[in-house]
Scaffold this motif. Structure first.
Motif, short mmCIF file in Angstrom:
data_model
loop_
_atom_site.label_atom_id
_atom_site.label_comp_id
_atom_site.label_asym_id
_atom_site.label_seq_id
_atom_site.Cartn_x
_atom_site.Cartn_y
_atom_site.Cartn_z
N GLU A 41 0.86 -1.03 0.23
CA GLU A 41 0.59 0.35 0.58
C GLU A 41 0.92 1.12 0.78
O GLU A 41 0.44 2.33 -1.24
CB GLU A 41 -1.32 -0.16 0.97
N ARG A 44 2.38 1.58 -3.21
CA ARG A 44 1.24 2.48 -3.97
C ARG A 44 1.11 3.68 -4.05
O ARG A 44 0.77 4.55 -5.17
CB ARG A 44 -0.11 1.52 -4.33
N GLU A 45 1.31 4.38 -3.55
CA GLU A 45 1.12 5.79 -3.11
C GLU A 45 1.92 6.19 -3.45
O GLU A 45 1.81 7.32 -3.66
CB GLU A 45 0.79 5.56 -1.22
N ARG A 47 4.20 5.74 -5.93
CA ARG A 47 3.94 4.83 -6.73
C ARG A 47 3.02 6.36 -8.03
O ARG A 47 3.49 6.83 -8.96
CB ARG A 47 4.08 4.15 -7.52
N GLN A 48 2.61 6.42 -7.11
CA GLN A 48 1.21 7.71 -8.28
C GLN A 48 1.86 9.31 -7.37
O GLN A 48 1.56 9.82 -8.21
CB GLN A 48 0.13 7.75 -7.15
#
Length: 194
Positions: A41, A44-45, A47-48
């Motif tokens: 998680e 992912r954050e 990477r955004q």
């Protein structure tokens, strides 16, 4: 002489704290949650929020600074603006270090395999009259692997990764001219985090 004053209708015990200013720092949104995020998680954050690599590595934006005040301002602004990119630079150096240290890779592979087998069988064992479940057995395996990792050179590899990351990230943050890429959208982000 006793005096009783009844002010229960005018005073209440419910107080609201003053509202906190909202920041756009990446880690504040992750750590304000009620639970701790898992690694997938968090990645992912991050990477955004990654900035384009062409912008991150644009050689025409590397300039020296005139004085120390501008240097510290540039350092702080670059660290805030490119924090996701810097995390991926760090992870890339960790990956490189693991690939070039086969003994550490073998020990970590053995630890992951042992934990996988323990979780797969999910049987309790007894050590020193204490029953251990699968999670506790994995913790025991990881603790037993620490001296083996030390002998395999994980301490030196860890300090190499930390030193190389600090060197490359601070070099980029000091010499990258953030003013060349600031637009109206990113200008509000930078003023909020500084």
């Amino acid at each position: 002489m006793d005096v009783n004053i009844d002010m229960s209708d005018k005073v209440s015990g419910n107080m609201n704290p003053p509202p906190q200013p909202e920041t756009k720092n990446l880690f504040s949104s992750v750590f304000n949650r009620s639970r701790v995020p898992n690694m997938v998680e968090l990645l992912r954050e991050m990477r955004q929020n990654i900035r384009p690599w062409s912008e991150f590595l644009n050689m025409s934006n590397f300039k020296t600074v005139a004085n120390i005040q501008r240097l510290t301002g540039r350092l702080v602004r670059n660290l805030a603006y490119f924090q996701s990119n810097y995390l991926f630079v760090f992870l890339g150096l960790v990956f490189y270090c693991l690939l070039t240290s086969p003994l550490i890779l073998i020990v970590l592979g053995g630890v992951f395999y042992a934990c996988y087998k323990v979780k797969q069988h999910n049987t309790k064992i007894t050590i020193f009259q204490r029953e251990l479940n699968a999670g506790q057995q994995c913790i025991l395996i990881n603790c037993a692997a620490i001296p083996i990792l030390y002998l395999a050179g994980a301490g030196a590899a860890m300090f190499w990764v930390l030193g190389a990351s600090f060197f490359f990230i601070s070099l980029h943050a000091i010499f990258y001219n953030i003013d060349a890429v600031v637009t109206e959208d990113t200008e509000t982000f930078l003023t909020e985090t500084v």
